[in-house]
Design a protein around this motif. Structure first.
Motif, PDB file in Angstrom:
ATOM      1  N   ALA A 251       0.831  -1.214   0.000  1.00 16.65           N
ATOM      2  CA  ALA A 251       0.000   0.000   0.000  1.00 16.65           C
ATOM      3  C   ALA A 251       0.858   1.254   0.000  1.00 16.65           C
ATOM      4  O   ALA A 251       1.718   1.434   0.857  1.00 16.65           O
ATOM      5  CB  ALA A 251      -0.931  -0.001   1.205  1.00 16.65           C
TER       6      ALA A 251
ATOM      7  N   GLY B 266      -1.805   1.695   4.287  1.00 22.56           N
ATOM      8  CA  GLY B 266      -0.640   2.544   4.063  1.00 22.56           C
ATOM      9  C   GLY B 266       0.601   1.883   4.604  1.00 22.56           C
ATOM     10  O   GLY B 266       0.565   0.723   5.045  1.00 22.56           O
ATOM     11  N   SER B 267       1.686   2.623   4.587  1.00 21.56           N
ATOM     12  CA  SER B 267       2.960   2.014   4.948  1.00 21.56           C
ATOM     13  C   SER B 267       3.925   3.054   5.486  1.00 21.56           C
ATOM     14  O   SER B 267       3.737   4.256   5.314  1.00 21.56           O
ATOM     15  CB  SER B 267       3.576   1.330   3.725  1.00 21.56           C
ATOM     16  N   LYS B 281       3.310   6.438   3.512  1.00 24.26           N
ATOM     17  CA  LYS B 281       2.652   6.336   2.202  1.00 24.26           C
ATOM     18  C   LYS B 281       1.239   5.803   2.382  1.00 24.26           C
ATOM     19  O   LYS B 281       1.003   4.945   3.223  1.00 24.26           O
ATOM     20  CB  LYS B 281       3.456   5.382   1.302  1.00 24.26           C
ATOM     21  N   TRP B 282       0.345   6.291   1.584  1.00 29.05           N
ATOM     22  CA  TRP B 282      -1.064   5.902   1.709  1.00 29.05           C
ATOM     23  C   TRP B 282      -1.582   5.388   0.389  1.00 29.05           C
ATOM     24  O   TRP B 282      -1.085   5.750  -0.678  1.00 29.05           O
ATOM     25  CB  TRP B 282      -1.880   7.116   2.154  1.00 29.05           C
ATOM     26  N   LEU B 283      -2.632   4.583   0.491  1.00 29.19           N
ATOM     27  CA  LEU B 283      -3.222   4.035  -0.729  1.00 29.19           C
ATOM     28  C   LEU B 283      -3.725   5.127  -1.665  1.00 29.19           C
ATOM     29  O   LEU B 283      -3.502   5.057  -2.862  1.00 29.19           O
ATOM     30  CB  LEU B 283      -4.401   3.128  -0.370  1.00 29.19           C
ATOM     31  N   ASP B 284      -4.410   6.124  -1.137  1.00 30.16           N
ATOM     32  CA  ASP B 284      -5.118   7.053  -2.016  1.00 30.16           C
ATOM     33  C   ASP B 284      -4.797   8.513  -1.790  1.00 30.16           C
ATOM     34  O   ASP B 284      -5.564   9.388  -2.191  1.00 30.16           O
ATOM     35  CB  ASP B 284      -6.638   6.875  -1.833  1.00 30.16           C
ATOM     36  N   ARG B 285      -3.703   8.768  -1.080  1.00 36.46           N
ATOM     37  CA  ARG B 285      -3.370  10.180  -0.918  1.00 36.46           C
ATOM     38  C   ARG B 285      -1.852  10.357  -0.919  1.00 36.46           C
ATOM     39  O   ARG B 285      -1.125   9.363  -0.924  1.00 36.46           O
ATOM     40  CB  ARG B 285      -4.032  10.772   0.324  1.00 36.46           C
ATOM     41  N   PRO B 286      -1.410  11.600  -0.927  1.00 39.04           N
ATOM     42  CA  PRO B 286       0.032  11.827  -1.109  1.00 39.04           C
ATOM     43  C   PRO B 286       0.883  11.206   0.001  1.00 39.04           C
ATOM     44  O   PRO B 286       0.458  11.144   1.162  1.00 39.04           O
ATOM     45  CB  PRO B 286       0.150  13.358  -1.069  1.00 39.04           C
ATOM     46  N   THR B 287       2.034  10.772  -0.371  1.00 40.24           N
ATOM     47  CA  THR B 287       3.052  10.357   0.591  1.00 40.24           C
ATOM     48  C   THR B 287       3.393  11.546   1.477  1.00 40.24           C
ATOM     49  O   THR B 287       3.467  12.680   1.014  1.00 40.24           O
ATOM     50  CB  THR B 287       4.312   9.889  -0.165  1.00 40.24           C
ATOM     51  N   GLU B 288       3.602  11.259   2.757  1.00 35.37           N
ATOM     52  CA  GLU B 288       3.945  12.322   3.705  1.00 35.37           C
ATOM     53  C   GLU B 288       5.343  12.106   4.262  1.00 35.37           C
ATOM     54  O   GLU B 288       5.764  10.972   4.481  1.00 35.37           O
ATOM     55  CB  GLU B 288       2.932  12.313   4.861  1.00 35.37           C
ATOM     56  N   LEU B 289       6.021  13.202   4.511  1.00 37.95           N
ATOM     57  CA  LEU B 289       7.349  13.139   5.117  1.00 37.95           C
ATOM     58  C   LEU B 289       7.228  13.625   6.560  1.00 37.95           C
ATOM     59  O   LEU B 289       7.067  14.823   6.801  1.00 37.95           O
ATOM     60  CB  LEU B 289       8.334  14.007   4.329  1.00 37.95           C
TER      61      LEU B 289
ATOM     62  N   THR D 287       5.199  17.515   5.169  1.00 34.67           N
ATOM     63  CA  THR D 287       5.335  17.770   3.741  1.00 34.67           C
ATOM     64  C   THR D 287       4.696  16.627   2.965  1.00 34.67           C
ATOM     65  O   THR D 287       4.792  15.473   3.359  1.00 34.67           O
ATOM     66  CB  THR D 287       6.832  17.868   3.383  1.00 34.67           C
ATOM     67  N   LEU D 289       4.064  14.711  -0.870  1.00 34.52           N
ATOM     68  CA  LEU D 289       4.581  14.518  -2.216  1.00 34.52           C
ATOM     69  C   LEU D 289       3.414  14.208  -3.145  1.00 34.52           C
ATOM     70  O   LEU D 289       2.858  13.113  -3.105  1.00 34.52           O
ATOM     71  CB  LEU D 289       5.599  13.369  -2.227  1.00 34.52           C
ATOM     72  N   TYR D 296      -5.737  11.800  -6.840  1.00 32.31           N
ATOM     73  CA  TYR D 296      -6.099  12.941  -5.996  1.00 32.31           C
ATOM     74  C   TYR D 296      -5.717  14.296  -6.589  1.00 32.31           C
ATOM     75  O   TYR D 296      -5.975  15.325  -5.983  1.00 32.31           O
ATOM     76  CB  TYR D 296      -5.477  12.794  -4.596  1.00 32.31           C
TER      77      TYR D 296
END
Lengths: 377, 377, 377, 377
Positions: A251, B266-267, B281-289, D287, D289, D296
C-alpha cells in the motif's frame, strides 16, 4: 495491433511508443473480441474502416492478401496472456514481424512452441520488457559487462506496487479483473505480471542466469484467485545469490522497480522513480550519479536517449526505444544490412521463454517444502 | 565501562552517547584484557588511576566495596560477544544496572541464563539496539501501533554494508578480525553483527513476532570463517510475511539500514541514510514526510529529540537516547517513582533473548534443506 | 556559561556541544538576569550553588579570585545579542577564553571594539557559526581551496525557514520575542539571525570576500518590527557574483541552509537537510557524492567526524566540532605547543566582525535606492 | 514546420511532441534557409518532395493555394529568435494556426506587433514554454489558485545550466553559436534563452505579475557577446517578492529548473529533475509529495498525464501536452464547440509579450544604477 481497445492500459502505451519516433504507422487492427468495440476503437484511432477487423484471424487472412507494399509489416499483440500465443503464431506464420506484450504466453509449453515457430519463420520478434529500454538500465548492463565492478556477488531486484491492496477485481477495473483471473493470466498473478519484469531485469543487468530459486508466494487479499505477493531467494550460474521481491499489495507504492547489482569492487543501483540516474557505488571512492543524455555514457545509453542531460525521459520513451530498435533491425534486414549492436539490444523470444520458465518454477517453488528448486526450462 | 580500549569503535560511541545529555559520568573502567592498555586508556580518559582496573573481575570486587554514594551505578559492557555474558552476570549479581552491547551473548543458552539472572537481580538492563533510538523509528512503531495503517501485511528490512567486501581480517583491522572470528563472535558473522539489528527493528516497528524463517546464508569472501551475507524469508505471528537482508559484502554501501512496513491502508518507510524523515505512504493520498523535531509527531518521537525540526540528529543522538531513557528509568526507580512510558521504551533483555534466538534459528535454517524453520526460543 | 536558562534554545545546545566529546566540564554559570531563575537553572544542571551567580558581573569577579586550577577557563556566552559585548569584554579582560554566540555583538562598532580587546588580551575567541563545523562543509572549503574547481564564478547561498510565518512574538514564544525586538537583536532580524550564517558560509566555503551587495529587505508579517525576509545580490573580490537568500517566512521550510559554489570546471553543493553528503558536480563527468566518515576526504573532514561512513552526524556534532577544536587549541596553547591546522579551523573574531559589517551593510543597502552598496567594515 | 533542420535541437523535439499523441501529421516544411539542406531534411523525414520548400515564404505561397482539406493547418516555427516574427506574421495572415518557439520574437516591439496581428487574424497561437506542460507544474498553479496556501509572499525560481561554462561558440556547436550571437538572439543571451522560461514559470505558478525588478546581468566567459548569467530581485503585483536566477555557467548543472512559491500557510516546490513530484509543504503538518498520475490531483494534472502513477513522464510528454492541448482547442474551434478549460491552459501570445518585456526590462535593469526598474510592457 491486436487487442488494446477501450479500457486497456497497455494498448495505448504501445501506440504512443510506436509512433513517438515516427518509425511506425498504425494501419490496421483487431482491437477487441467484440467486433463492434473493435470498429469503434479503430474509428477513434482514425483507421480506415476496411482495415479494422472483427477478429485477429480475419486480420491475418485479409492482410496477407494485400499487396506487399500495402499490407501491415509488424503485428503488435497487446491482449491478455491467454490470447498471446495464437495470434503470435499466426502472425509469424503469415510472415509478419511480431511485437508481443509480456509475459510471452499462457504457459511455458506455449512459449517453447512459439520459439520454435519463430525460429522457423525467420521473422523478427520483440517482447516488451519495457524497463530494459531505459538508457540507464542499459548503462548498468554495460558497466557490469565491462568488468569494472568485478565478479558479481549479489543481485537485489524488487518491484513493489500497491494497486491491488484491495479486492479490486469483479468490478469495473478491467485491469484488475483479467490480471487476477487464472483463465486469462495463467498460473501466476503478480509473479507473472511484474515478477517477470523483475526477473528479466535481474538477468539483463547482471548478465547472469538464475539456476535455483526458493519462493514464498502469497495470496494476501481475501478472495483473490492468484498470487498478489511474493519473495524469492535466487542463485545464479556464477555462484552469486540474490533476492527478488514482487508484490502488488504494498500500500502506497506506485511502480517502484529497483535493481541493485554488487560486484567485488562496486555496484550499480537503478530505481524506476529516478529513472535517468544510475547510482554507481565504489568500495573506496565517492558514489557517482551517471545520467541519461550525458557525453560520458556508453553508446547503448546514448543511442537510447533523445535529449540532452537534464531533460527527463520516461516510461513512454523507454517503451519507444524497444519499438525503435526493433524498427531499425527490421529496416536493416529489409535492406540487407547488418544491424548495429545497439539496435539489437531489445528483448526477444529467448527472454520470453525464460520468463515463462520463471513463472513455472517460481510457482512450483512456492508450493514446495524443499528450500531450493532448480530452474528448469 | 568494560572493554572499549584503543581500536574499539563502539566503546567511544558508548562514551559519547552516555555523556551527551550529561546524565552519566564515567568513573571507572576495565578497558582491556591487557592491564597496561587498560591503564593507558583510563588515563587518556582522565579517570582516577585507582578506579582503572586490570580486569572486570577486579572492577566488580573493588567497586562493590566502595561506599554506595561513591561506587559506580551502571556498568557498560562493550567487549566482543564472547565476553558479554560473564561481566553482565557479575554486574547484575553485584547489584549494578547493566548496559550491554548487542548481540546479547555468545549463545542462546547464555542469553536465557542471563535473563533469569537479570529477573532475579531486580537490576535494570539495557541492550544497545541503537536504531530503535531514532525518533522516526519510534514514530514508525507508534504509527503502526495506532492501527492507522490497518493490519500489517509485509515487512521488508535490509541492512547492506560493504566494508567486508575484501578479506580484511588477520591484518590490523581489529573490527574485522574479531567480528569474523567464531571464537569471539559465535556461530554467526553478519547475521549476528547486523542481522540482529535488522531483526530487532522488524519486530520493534511492526509490533509482530517472527514465527518461521527461511534463510540463505553465505560466505562470499574466500577464507572467511563466518557468514558475511544472507537473506531471509520471514513469517510473522499475524500471518504477515517479509524479507530480511543483511550483508557486509555489498560493495559501495555504507550502513544503509532500511525498514518498510506495509499495512492494508498505508505504509512506513525509514532509511538510516535519511534518519530524520519517516516516509508515510497511503493508498489514495500523497506520501507524507514526517520529520524529527516537529510538533505533529508522537510523544515518543518528541521525547527523543533535542532540537527543532531541520537540525539533523544522528547516530550518536540515537545511541544517547538509549542511555538517557535508561538513566531516567534508573532515576525513577531510585526515587521510587513510576517511569514515563516514553522512558521505558528502550531495548531490554527480552529483545536480547529474541536476538540470540534469531541467530540460532537463522543459522540452522541456512543449513537446512527444508524451506521453513520454526522460530524457537 | 552566561545565559542559557529555561526557554533558551541555544544554551542547551551549547552545553551538549561542549560535553559531547568530554573536553569541557560545566563548572559555573550566570544563567539568567533573574537571580532566582539563574539559581534554579544551575541546580537543575547539578552545579555547586556557590558557583551559580546572580549576574555575569559577579561571576567574573568571583571566578577571577579562585585559584587558577579551580577557576573557570572558558566562558560561553549565549545571551541575546544586546548582551554579547559586555560579558565578552569582561571575560577577555579577566583572562578567560570566550565562546560567543553569533551575531557577535549588537553593532559593528561594538564588534570592532571587541576585536581590539581580544587582540590585546591574548585570549582565544570562538564564534559559534555552527555550520562551518560540519565535515562536509569543511570538505567543500578544502575542495574549492585546492583549485580543482577552477576560478570561482558563482556563489548561491540560501537559508529559508518558516517558523516566523505568523506573528509569534509577544506571546510565550521567547525565541520569537527577542529575535524580533530591535532593543535586543539590533538593527536586523532575519538578516542578523540567519543571514549572518549564510554570509559566513558563503565566505568560508568560497574563500572569497564580499565587496558589494544589493539587498531587498522586507518585513512580511504585519506588526513585526524587524526584517523577517530578504534577498541579496553579491559581488566578490575575485569578480565572482552570487545570491544570498535568508527568510523566516517561508512556510513549510525547516532550517534548509544550502550553499552552492561554482567554478570553471565544477561545483560543490551542500544542503543542511542532507548534511553528510557533499555533491560535487563536474562539467564532463558524473556528479559525485562525497560523504562524511569516508577514507577519501581531506584531513579536515576526517578530523571533524567521529564515526564511520553511514552513521549520520548532525547539528550537535557540528556544534561540538567548534567546541572541540577550540579546546584543542586552548590545550595546545597551555602546553606551549603549536595547534594543528585542522584544530584552528573554527570561526573567530574576524568572522564576527565581518558578520556585523554584513548586518550594517545589508540593512543600509535595503534602504538605499542605489543598486550597489560597497561592503565596508 | 519552419526551421528544425540538421543540428537543431528543438526541431526534433517539436516533431516528437507533435506526433506523440497522434494528433498531428507532418505534411510540409521549410527546414533550412539553405534549400539543399531543407530538401535533405524533408526527405529524411519521409515528406513528399513537393511539400518541402526552399523558403518559408514559398511555403506559405504554395500551401495557401492548396485545397483547404489538403493544405497544412498548423505552422510550427522553430528557427532562431531573429526568424520568429516574419514567418509567424505570414502564417497568421495566411490563415494558419501557429506554434512558435520562445522567446516569441527578436524584440518587444515585434512582440506587440505580432499580438495585434494575431488578434486580428482569429487564428490560434501557442508559445512553447514547455515547462508549463508538466502535470505537476499545472498542479502547483492550481494549488496556489485554490487559495489553500494563503496569500503568496515569496517566489523563488532558478534555472541553472552549465553547458556554456566554456567558450563554445564559433566552433561546430550550432546551439552555442546562435544563442550567443546578438544578431540572432537579440539583446539577451541566457536571460532570453532560459530566463524567459523561469520568468514565465514564476508568473504561471504564482498567478501574479512582476511589477519591478532589479537585475545583476553578467558575461562570465571571456569573449562572449551576450549575458550568460544573471540574478534578479522581483516584486509582484500583490506585494510579494522573489528571486530569479538564470545562468548557463553553473558548471555541473544540467537543466535544473526549480520553482518555489510560499504562501501564508504553505508552499509548493517543483524541480525539473524530479518532475513528477510536487512537494507541498505546510506550516504545521508533514510535507506531502503529490505525484503525476494519481487520483487525488486536479483535473488539469490528470488531463495532462498518460500513464498511472509511477510511470515517469518527462520532457517530451510535457512538450506534447502543449501540442495536444493546442490541437484540442483547434479541433473544438473547427467543430464550433467550446474547448474545455483544461485544454485552453497552454501558453499563448500574452505570455510571449510578457516574456519579451521581461527581456527588455531585465537587460535595462542590468545596466541601471538604480535598484528598482519598473516592469513596462
Amino acid at each position: 495491433m491486436i487487442g488494446g481497445g477501450k479500457g486497456a492500459f497497455i494498448g495505448a502505451v504501445h501506440r504512443i511508443a510506436a509512433q513517438l519516433d515516427g518509425a511506425y504507422e498504425l494501419v490496421c487492427g483487431a482491437f477487441s473480441s467484440n467486433p463492434e468495440k473493435s470498429r469503434a476503437c479503430g474509428a477513434s484511432l482514425g483507421l480506415s474502416p476496411d482495415r479494422v477487423y472483427d477478429s485477429y484471424q480475419e486480420l491475418f487472412r485479409q492482410e496477407a492478401q494485400l499487396p506487399e507494399d500495402e499490407r501491415v509489416q509488424v503485428i503488435s499483440i497487446v491482449t491478455p496472456n491467454h490470447l498471446h500465443f495464437e495470434p503470435a503464431r499466426m502472425a509469424l506464420e503469415h510472415g509478419f514481424h511480431v511485437v508481443l506484450d509480456k509475459p510471452m504466453t499462457f504457459s511455458l509449453q506455449e512459449a517453447l512452441e512459439l520459439r520454435s515457430i519463430a525460429d522457423q519463420s525467420g521473422r523478427l520478434f520483440c517482447l516488451t520488457h519495457t524497463y530494459t529500454g531505459y538508457p540507464m538500465v542499459k548503462e548498468a548492463r554495460q558497466l557490469v559487462a565491462s568488468g569494472k565492478l568485478g565478479n558479481i556477488r549479489k543481485v537485489y531486484v524488487e518491484y513493489p506496487q500497491g494497486w491491488l491492496s484491495r479486492f479490486e477485481e469483479g468490478g469495473d477495473n478491467k485491469q484488475a479483473s483479467w490480471r487476477t483471473d487464472p483463465s486469462q493470466s495463467g498460473i501466476a498473478g503478480s509473479m507473472g505480471d511484474i515478477g517477470t519484469h523483475a526477473f528479466n531485469l535481474a538477468e539483463y543487468v547482471s548478465g547472469l542466469q538464475v539456476t535455483q530459486l526458493c519462493a514464498d508466494i502469497n495470496i494476501v487479499v481475501k478472495g483473490r484467485k492468484l498470487d498478489d505477493d511474493g519473495a524469492v531467494l535466487l542463485r545464479f550460474d556464477n555462484g552469486a545469490s540474490g533476492v527478488l521481491i514482487a508484490t502488488q499489495v504494498a500500500a502506497g507504492e506506485e511502480n517502484n522497480l529497483r535493481i541493485r547489482v554488487y560486484g567485488e569492487h562496486g555496484s550499480v543501483d537503478w530505481q524506476h522513480a529516478d529513472a535517468n540516474t544510475l547510482q554507481v557505488k565504489w568500495l573506496d571512492r565517492p558514489t557517482e550519479l551517471w545520467r541519461t543524455g550525458t557525453g560520458y555514457v556508453s553508446s547503448y545509453a546514448q543511442h537510447n536517449a533523445r535529449t540532452p542531460a537534464g531533460h527527463p525521459e520516461g516510461y513512454l520513451e523507454a517503451f519507444a526505444n524497444l519499438y525503435r530498435n526493433f524498427a531499425l533491425c527490421i529496416k536493416a534486414e529489409m535492406e540487407g544490412e547488418k544491424p548495429q549492436k545497439e539496435w539489437q539490444d531489445y528483448p526477444s523470444i529467448e527472454e520470453g521463454v525464460r520468463g515463462m520458465a520463471f513463472i513455472k518454477n517460481v510457482i512450483a517453488s512456492g508450493k514446495s517444502d524443499k528450500k531450493w528448486t532448480d530452474f528448469k526450462v
